[in-house]
Motif scaffolding. Sequence first.
Motif, short mmCIF file in Angstrom:
data_model
loop_
_atom_site.label_atom_id
_atom_site.label_comp_id
_atom_site.label_asym_id
_atom_site.label_seq_id
_atom_site.Cartn_x
_atom_site.Cartn_y
_atom_site.Cartn_z
N ASN A 1 -7.94 15.26 2.19
CA ASN A 1 -7.74 16.71 2.35
C ASN A 1 -8.91 17.53 1.78
O ASN A 1 -8.71 18.43 0.95
N PRO A 2 -10.13 17.28 2.24
CA PRO A 2 -11.27 18.03 1.72
C PRO A 2 -11.24 19.48 2.20
O PRO A 2 -10.57 19.81 3.18
N PRO A 3 -11.97 20.37 1.52
CA PRO A 3 -12.03 21.77 1.94
C PRO A 3 -12.68 21.91 3.30
O PRO A 3 -13.53 21.09 3.70
N THR A 4 -12.28 22.95 4.01
CA THR A 4 -12.82 23.19 5.35
C THR A 4 -13.81 24.32 5.38
O THR A 4 -14.44 24.58 6.41
N GLY A 5 -13.96 25.04 4.27
CA GLY A 5 -14.90 26.16 4.24
C GLY A 5 -14.90 26.82 2.88
O GLY A 5 -14.09 26.50 2.00
N PRO A 6 -15.81 27.78 2.68
CA PRO A 6 -15.92 28.45 1.38
C PRO A 6 -14.72 29.29 1.01
O PRO A 6 -14.58 29.71 -0.14
N GLY A 7 -13.81 29.55 1.96
CA GLY A 7 -12.62 30.33 1.66
C GLY A 7 -11.52 29.55 0.99
O GLY A 7 -10.52 30.12 0.57
N ASP A 8 -11.69 28.23 0.84
CA ASP A 8 -10.67 27.41 0.20
C ASP A 8 -10.82 27.46 -1.32
O ASP A 8 -11.94 27.39 -1.85
N GLU A 9 -9.70 27.60 -2.01
CA GLU A 9 -9.67 27.49 -3.47
C GLU A 9 -9.10 26.12 -3.80
O GLU A 9 -7.91 25.88 -3.60
N VAL A 10 -9.94 25.22 -4.32
CA VAL A 10 -9.60 23.80 -4.38
C VAL A 10 -9.22 23.38 -5.78
O VAL A 10 -9.92 23.67 -6.76
N LEU A 11 -8.08 22.69 -5.87
CA LEU A 11 -7.73 21.90 -7.05
C LEU A 11 -8.04 20.45 -6.71
O LEU A 11 -7.41 19.86 -5.83
N LEU A 12 -9.03 19.89 -7.38
CA LEU A 12 -9.45 18.51 -7.14
C LEU A 12 -8.72 17.60 -8.12
O LEU A 12 -8.75 17.81 -9.33
N LEU A 13 -8.05 16.58 -7.57
CA LEU A 13 -7.43 15.54 -8.38
C LEU A 13 -8.28 14.29 -8.26
O LEU A 13 -8.52 13.80 -7.15
N ASN A 14 -8.75 13.77 -9.37
CA ASN A 14 -9.75 12.71 -9.37
C ASN A 14 -9.29 11.50 -10.17
O ASN A 14 -8.65 11.64 -11.21
N ALA A 15 -9.63 10.31 -9.67
CA ALA A 15 -9.43 9.07 -10.42
C ALA A 15 -10.49 8.07 -9.95
O ALA A 15 -10.93 8.13 -8.80
N GLY B 1 -6.67 36.32 -0.17
CA GLY B 1 -7.72 36.05 0.80
C GLY B 1 -8.27 34.64 0.79
O GLY B 1 -9.16 34.32 1.58
N ARG B 2 -7.75 33.77 -0.09
CA ARG B 2 -8.25 32.39 -0.17
C ARG B 2 -7.10 31.42 0.03
O ARG B 2 -5.99 31.64 -0.46
N LEU B 3 -7.38 30.35 0.74
CA LEU B 3 -6.38 29.34 1.01
C LEU B 3 -6.45 28.25 -0.06
O LEU B 3 -7.49 27.61 -0.24
N ARG B 4 -5.35 28.05 -0.77
CA ARG B 4 -5.32 27.03 -1.81
C ARG B 4 -5.12 25.65 -1.19
O ARG B 4 -4.31 25.47 -0.30
N ARG B 5 -5.88 24.72 -1.73
CA ARG B 5 -5.87 23.35 -1.20
C ARG B 5 -6.00 22.36 -2.35
O ARG B 5 -6.75 22.59 -3.30
N VAL B 6 -5.26 21.26 -2.27
CA VAL B 6 -5.39 20.16 -3.23
C VAL B 6 -6.14 19.03 -2.54
O VAL B 6 -5.73 18.55 -1.48
N THR B 7 -7.24 18.62 -3.14
CA THR B 7 -8.08 17.55 -2.60
C THR B 7 -8.08 16.37 -3.56
O THR B 7 -8.11 16.57 -4.78
N LEU B 8 -8.03 15.17 -3.02
CA LEU B 8 -8.09 13.96 -3.84
C LEU B 8 -9.44 13.28 -3.66
O LEU B 8 -9.94 13.17 -2.52
N VAL B 9 -10.03 12.85 -4.75
CA VAL B 9 -11.26 12.04 -4.71
C VAL B 9 -11.06 10.80 -5.56
O VAL B 9 -10.77 10.90 -6.76
N PHE B 10 -11.20 9.63 -4.95
CA PHE B 10 -11.17 8.36 -5.66
C PHE B 10 -12.61 7.83 -5.71
O PHE B 10 -13.19 7.49 -4.69
N ASP B 11 -13.14 7.76 -6.92
CA ASP B 11 -14.57 7.53 -7.14
C ASP B 11 -14.84 6.05 -7.38
O ASP B 11 -14.28 5.45 -8.29
N GLY B 12 -15.70 5.46 -6.56
CA GLY B 12 -16.05 4.06 -6.70
C GLY B 12 -17.32 3.81 -7.49
O GLY B 12 -17.78 2.67 -7.58
N ASP B 13 -17.90 4.87 -8.08
CA ASP B 13 -19.17 4.71 -8.80
C ASP B 13 -19.16 5.60 -10.04
O ASP B 13 -20.04 6.41 -10.24
N GLU B 14 -18.13 5.42 -10.89
CA GLU B 14 -17.99 6.26 -12.07
C GLU B 14 -18.43 5.53 -13.34
O GLU B 14 -19.19 6.07 -14.13
#
Length: 387
Positions: free
Chosen positions: A53-67, A126-139
């Motif tokens: 669920n990555p952002p689609t544009g600069p209008g997205d307000e993103v909460l990134l959940l990372n592991a 004016g901003r669309l809230r979005r939750v994005t997940l990133v699973f990092d293979g090089d941390e």
Amino acid sequence: MVEFLRQLIAIPSPTGSDDASAIVRTVGDWLAENGVHHQRLGSRDKPKAIVVNPPTGPGDEVLLLNACLDTAPVGDPAQWQYPPFGAVEHEGWLYGRGSADSKAAVAILSEIARTTPLTAREPLNGRLRRVTLVFDGDEHSGRFGGIKAYTAKFGFPAFCAIGYPGPRHIVVGSRGFYRTVLTLRGALGHSGSGSVPAELAMAKLQRLLAGLERVPEQGAPADECFALRPRASVTWLRTGARTYALTPAKIECGLDIRLTPGFGREAAGRFLDALLADIARETGDAHASSLGPVNCWPAFRTPAGALLPRLLQSCARETLGHAPEFSISGPSNIGNYLAMHGTQVVAGFGVEYQRLHGPDEGVKLESIPGVHAAYALAVRRFLDGYA
């Protein structure tokens, strides 16, 4: 979640010895089988991360959940009671390398992606809230290749919660680091000679190690929560030819200085310059020492009253029955990198664990449902307009 976690533990993914391809493929297959659209970052042969669920544009307000998907090395297998990749369950604990850091978080966040909408129905201010997940293979490599690949493509999120373990604290800050390569030079001498050269690289190293223990705190802490002091260490050494007959003329050292709000990059540089000047006066300076390029991430501290710490603490209070305390982490992490670019970060709230990075790393299975419930509630409230 527990079954998926077992699958993840069974796939070796220590940094430096295994690439991330197998673990990335397993997570991708699980997401696909459960109807969760995702994409990989990096090359086909060397994937660096999975994004949901990555952002689609600069209008997205993103909460990134990372592991992270990669893990610390196993070390000496003989010191493990349970096989590092056996995913052995015993008396309510599940053991294996990476179980706590951070494959349990991967399983929890994947379940949230499977069962919970990740995008708000309506824009907020004016901003669309979005939750994005990133699973990092090089941390764990220290290259932080997954999160850097994400920010290069999608930019920096407004908020980020990193699923490091520990249910009793929400980590709202971490010490930073100042890293460089120091080359100590001295006279080349024969180890069996009757005369010892006046200026030895090894003598400089001895004084360096003693001096690093005296790293000072400069200035008052930013607040009472940030009580950790700076710390300086030599993390690796290289002397060139392996011989018993000669004392080395050049010693290369990896230097790691951990920073605080009261002891930042400039203070670390002044401390190191003064220490090297003292060593030169004591041993001679005919063979000058030199420093390589500096890599530096400052310490960070997210205010406890900011949106993300308040949100996570309130959700944990409701789901776990207690409010985790705010704390500071000694090691640095990708939270430092994100905070440098304006992201509001919490770098740890997760499952109950033991022996992180050590033999018989494990997670307490009964802690998984509560942590999942706290994050799932936080996702829903964020998307509903929590302010």
